[in-house]
Design a protein around this motif. Structure first.
Motif, mmCIF file in Angstrom:
data_model
loop_
_atom_site.group_PDB
_atom_site.id
_atom_site.type_symbol
_atom_site.label_atom_id
_atom_site.label_comp_id
_atom_site.label_asym_id
_atom_site.label_seq_id
_atom_site.Cartn_x
_atom_site.Cartn_y
_atom_site.Cartn_z
ATOM 1 N N SER A 159 0.790 -1.235 0.000
ATOM 2 C CA SER A 159 0.000 0.000 0.000
ATOM 3 C C SER A 159 0.819 1.281 0.000
ATOM 4 O O SER A 159 0.352 2.307 -0.497
ATOM 5 N N ALA A 160 2.006 1.244 0.569
ATOM 6 C CA ALA A 160 2.776 2.476 0.775
ATOM 7 C C ALA A 160 3.079 3.197 -0.534
ATOM 8 O O ALA A 160 2.952 4.424 -0.627
ATOM 9 N N LEU A 161 3.464 2.442 -1.569
ATOM 10 C CA LEU A 161 3.827 3.070 -2.838
ATOM 11 C C LEU A 161 2.652 3.830 -3.437
ATOM 12 O O LEU A 161 2.792 4.995 -3.847
ATOM 13 N N LEU A 162 1.486 3.200 -3.474
ATOM 14 C CA LEU A 162 0.319 3.856 -4.066
ATOM 15 C C LEU A 162 -0.144 5.031 -3.206
ATOM 16 O O LEU A 162 -0.454 6.111 -3.722
ATOM 17 N N ALA A 163 -0.191 4.836 -1.883
ATOM 18 C CA ALA A 163 -0.639 5.901 -0.977
ATOM 19 C C ALA A 163 0.244 7.141 -1.112
ATOM 20 O O ALA A 163 -0.244 8.275 -1.241
ATOM 21 N N LYS A 164 1.553 6.938 -1.109
ATOM 22 C CA LYS A 164 2.482 8.072 -1.172
ATOM 23 C C LYS A 164 2.549 8.682 -2.566
ATOM 24 O O LYS A 164 2.796 9.883 -2.710
ATOM 25 N N SER A 165 2.296 7.869 -3.600
ATOM 26 C CA SER A 165 2.248 8.406 -4.958
ATOM 27 C C SER A 165 1.015 9.292 -5.136
ATOM 28 O O SER A 165 1.082 10.336 -5.797
ATOM 29 N N CYS A 166 -0.112 8.877 -4.563
ATOM 30 C CA CYS A 166 -1.332 9.704 -4.622
ATOM 31 C C CYS A 166 -1.111 11.032 -3.904
ATOM 32 O O CYS A 166 -1.504 12.102 -4.389
ATOM 33 N N GLN A 167 -0.457 10.971 -2.744
ATOM 34 C CA GLN A 167 -0.150 12.189 -2.003
ATOM 35 C C GLN A 167 0.813 13.071 -2.803
ATOM 36 O O GLN A 167 0.644 14.298 -2.882
ATOM 37 N N ALA A 168 1.826 12.458 -3.413
ATOM 38 C CA ALA A 168 2.809 13.205 -4.200
ATOM 39 C C ALA A 168 2.155 13.899 -5.395
ATOM 40 O O ALA A 168 2.542 15.015 -5.771
ATOM 41 N N ALA A 169 1.154 13.247 -5.996
ATOM 42 C CA ALA A 169 0.446 13.850 -7.128
ATOM 43 C C ALA A 169 -0.250 15.140 -6.701
ATOM 44 O O ALA A 169 -0.298 16.121 -7.454
ATOM 45 N N MET A 170 -0.780 15.161 -5.475
ATOM 46 C CA MET A 170 -1.430 16.366 -4.944
ATOM 47 C C MET A 170 -0.397 17.447 -4.646
ATOM 48 O O MET A 170 -0.635 18.638 -4.869
ATOM 49 N N GLU A 171 0.762 17.041 -4.163
ATOM 50 C CA GLU A 171 1.844 17.994 -3.880
ATOM 51 C C GLU A 171 2.320 18.654 -5.171
ATOM 52 O O GLU A 171 2.601 19.860 -5.194
ATOM 53 N N LEU A 172 2.409 17.891 -6.246
ATOM 54 C CA LEU A 172 2.851 18.447 -7.528
ATOM 55 C C LEU A 172 1.893 19.518 -8.046
ATOM 56 O O LEU A 172 2.307 20.444 -8.752
ATOM 57 N N ALA A 173 0.612 19.411 -7.695
ATOM 58 C CA ALA A 173 -0.389 20.401 -8.111
ATOM 59 C C ALA A 173 -0.590 21.477 -7.040
ATOM 60 O O ALA A 173 -1.490 22.314 -7.176
ATOM 61 N N LYS A 174 0.239 21.442 -5.987
ATOM 62 C CA LYS A 174 0.192 22.440 -4.897
ATOM 63 C C LYS A 174 -1.151 22.453 -4.168
ATOM 64 O O LYS A 174 -1.659 23.503 -3.781
ATOM 65 N N HIS A 175 -1.742 21.253 -3.996
ATOM 66 C CA HIS A 175 -2.989 21.176 -3.231
ATOM 67 C C HIS A 175 -2.710 21.267 -1.736
ATOM 68 O O HIS A 175 -1.576 21.055 -1.284
ATOM 69 N N SER A 176 -3.760 21.521 -0.981
ATOM 70 C CA SER A 176 -3.619 21.707 0.472
ATOM 71 C C SER A 176 -3.202 20.425 1.168
ATOM 72 O O SER A 176 -3.314 19.331 0.607
ATOM 73 N N ALA A 177 -2.743 20.570 2.414
ATOM 74 C CA ALA A 177 -2.327 19.413 3.212
ATOM 75 C C ALA A 177 -3.496 18.457 3.422
ATOM 76 O O ALA A 177 -3.312 17.229 3.459
ATOM 77 N N GLU A 178 -4.715 19.014 3.539
ATOM 78 C CA GLU A 178 -5.904 18.161 3.746
ATOM 79 C C GLU A 178 -6.157 17.280 2.524
ATOM 80 O O GLU A 178 -6.400 16.075 2.660
ATOM 81 N N ILE A 179 -6.094 17.873 1.328
ATOM 82 C CA ILE A 179 -6.327 17.100 0.106
ATOM 83 C C ILE A 179 -5.217 16.073 -0.087
ATOM 84 O O ILE A 179 -5.463 14.930 -0.508
ATOM 85 N N GLN A 180 -3.989 16.456 0.249
ATOM 86 C CA GLN A 180 -2.879 15.507 0.161
ATOM 87 C C GLN A 180 -3.122 14.304 1.069
ATOM 88 O O GLN A 180 -2.881 13.159 0.684
ATOM 89 N N ASP A 181 -3.616 14.579 2.274
ATOM 90 C CA ASP A 181 -3.879 13.484 3.223
ATOM 91 C C ASP A 181 -5.020 12.608 2.730
ATOM 92 O O ASP A 181 -4.964 11.381 2.860
ATOM 93 N N MET A 182 -6.067 13.204 2.149
ATOM 94 C CA MET A 182 -7.192 12.417 1.636
ATOM 95 C C MET A 182 -6.755 11.520 0.474
ATOM 96 O O MET A 182 -7.210 10.387 0.342
ATOM 97 N N ALA A 183 -5.849 12.039 -0.367
ATOM 98 C CA ALA A 183 -5.325 11.230 -1.468
ATOM 99 C C ALA A 183 -4.515 10.057 -0.922
ATOM 100 O O ALA A 183 -4.616 8.928 -1.415
ATOM 101 N N PHE A 184 -3.714 10.324 0.104
ATOM 102 C CA PHE A 184 -2.941 9.266 0.765
ATOM 103 C C PHE A 184 -3.888 8.204 1.333
ATOM 104 O O PHE A 184 -3.669 6.998 1.144
#
Length: 315
Positions: A159-184
């Motif tokens: 799970s770690a690879l997919l969870a952190k990749s989803c979070q990283a995708a949000m970081e690349l688009a400069k989304h908020s910490a909340e959206i990054q956590d929801m993606a994770f």
């Protein structure tokens, strides 16, 4: 799409697909409008690169997992030199893919994303180490772990690879910490439900009358062991096959082994392990769906929800 999601032979692109879908579901950040010209079909080019990197890493570790334990080989398995050559090729090929992934990762020029994906690679290494660090003693067939420990190990290796990749995708688009956590959270819980669904197939699939192979460290077996107790579980593994269907007359150790294996499968089916694993699969699926509620309604969000539905519906 249901077969694509959970058929282990056809899910190599699933991780990259999820990264692209969650990128599209989140859309552009409202705080960063300067580089929206870089978007194609609602996805930034850096997010597409990240999806490719995720697939490269996953494939690299699949290749590495193909390494054969030379010490366990028998003469009937084939020439030793061929196996040794195959191992060398698996190591080199996996390393080549991983090196390409790391090069592409550096080109994204985002320190946080590099840290996230690097930590995911570390998680994968640790997870695979846990999977392969069994002793040569009698109890090596089954680990003495509870479901909480099982979940920790599955998070690392699946799970770690997919969870952190989803979070990283949000970081690349400069989304908020909340959206990054929801993606994770979506990536984590969707992949956990995916693994549970895979573990459950030998116990819930009705299309085959034959005994399907299953791991004694799969979720239903671990839960069955928790309900039964460690000693009683080991006794079930060690006890000889009950005399039925002329099974006691079988002289071949292979047939005897298969019969004991089938009895174990039936014992797990009869206990609480299977129903508890189904409940756990649905629980993780619901947590993934809850995380999706933080994203605006869209076709991409519906597709991510359908991926969850595909692995949380049982006959």
């Amino acid at each position: 799409s249901r077969g694509f999601v959970y058929d282990s032979r056809n899910n190599l692109q699933m991780r990259g697909l999820v990264v692209l879908l969650i990128s599209k579901a989140a859309g552009p950040s409202t705080t960063e409008l300067s580089f929206q010209h870089d978007m194609v079909s609602g996805i930034y080019s850096s997010q597409r690169s990240l999806a490719e990197i995720t697939e490269l890493i996953h494939t690299a570790f699949l290749v590495h997992r193909g390494i054969v334990n030379i010490g366990e080989l028998k003469s009937c398995d084939g020439p030793l030199k061929d196996m040794q050559f195959g191992n060398k090729m698996a190591v080199l090929s996996g390393d080549f893919l991983l090196a390409n992934a790391c090069t592409s990762l550096a080109q994204l020029q985002n320190t946080k994303v590099v840290e996230l994906i690097s930590s995911a690679i570390g998680d994968l290494v640790q997870g695979i180490y846990y999977e392969n660090s069994k002793s040569a003693e009698e109890n090596c067939l089954t680990d003495d772990i509870g479901i909480s420990r099982w979940k920790e190990q599955v998070f690392l290796s699946h799970s770690a690879l997919l969870a952190k990749s989803c979070q990283a995708a949000m970081e690349l688009a400069k989304h908020s910490a909340e959206i990054q956590d929801m993606a994770f959270q979506y990536g984590k819980h969707m992949s956990m439900s995916h693994k549970l669904h895979s573990d459950l197939q030998p116990f819930v699939k009705e299309s085959s009358s034959d005994t399907m192979a299953f791991s004694l460290n799969s979720a239903p077996a671990v839960l069955h062991q928790e309900f039964l107790g460690r000693e009683a579980w080991l006794k079930q593994i060690r006890e000889p096959c009950a005399p039925r269907d002329n099974c006691a007359l079988l002289k071949s150790p292979i047939h005897r082994c298969a019969c004991v294996f089938q009895q174990l499968q039936e014992a797990i089916k009869a206990g609480k392990g299977v129903t508890s694993a189904i409940d756990l699969c649905r629980c993780h699926g619901n947590r993934a769906l809850a995380a999706l509620e933080h994203f605006p309604p869209s076709e991409a969000r519906d597709a991510l929800a359908n991926i969850v539905y595909a692995v949380t519906r049982f006959p």
